[in-house]
Design an enzyme around this catalytic site. Sequence first.
Site: not given
Length: 323
Positions: A30, A34, A37, A162, A189
């Site tokens: 990844g 921007g 990673g 996360s 998620y």
Amino acid sequence: MSPYNADTTAEQVALDCRSQIANKTILVTGVSPGGLGAQFAITIAKYEPACIILAARNISKVEATAREITAAAPAVRTWPIELDLGSQNQIREAAAKINALDENLDVIVNNAGIMACPYSKTVDGIESQFGINHIGHFLLTNLLLPKILAKKLPIRVVNVTSNGYRLGPIRFEDWNFDDGNTYNNWVAYGQSKSANMLFSVSLAHKLGKQGLVSVSLHPGVIQTQLGRDVSMDDFQELGQLDRKQGHRTYWGPFHFKTLSQGAATHVFAAFHPSLDLPEYNRSYLSDSQVVSPSEVRSWARDSIEAEQLWNLSEKIVDQKFEY
């Protein structure tokens, strides 16, 4: 006590870890410009790693990040690798290419991911968030480990998760959300992020005595392309879900980090020498610090659920990885 906090930058941690970064070979997934990673890779490139292997689905974006690294640190070798974490066949091709390189991997940073997207499946029929965020990295990492372990050298595996893991444990009896009929984008998620954490628990348990250190990390809330599928209505739904689950801590406004502040915990996880202490193997990190297990929901640190997830993951990829 870690000297770092939520405002610490990747540059600060990299400077402190410069001797650990020097001469290392790192794989990062990844790495689109921007994103976290790419920020991680470009930051550490200034401290003389031997090689950075850059892997992502869009090879032109991988090559753009490789050019940024070369501009910042011409002596660092880069290898762009096409990696589609939604295709097990393509993951196997990518792993074969990485294994064929004349490089000795020291650090794997499983950074790629998607967030709270509408229901869809990978080409292998897996709910996309679970398939890309966890199953893809599970397969890639385990295809790379035999060659690494054969050298009997230390290896770190970093799984980027996360604090959204709080939204859902592994749904062992309905991990595919009944083909979408039971789907909630935030719960899905949460499941995928809990899986990232349990994967680190399993790796540390199975391979800690062979020199492997594995941790997971929450980078913070950063405005990147990861949130491209998320609207303000989605964030309102997230708040409602938190309230239903009793997560009062998350009711307030988000504290946004810069890209460099977000990548700081990546650098800490990949290189900081404090994490070589056995008691920190399998840890969950945030703000470049180890989070106390008492502050981590049980479903993301339980060794029994970690083993159940490992077995489920092997079944999904139709391959056993026994260490």
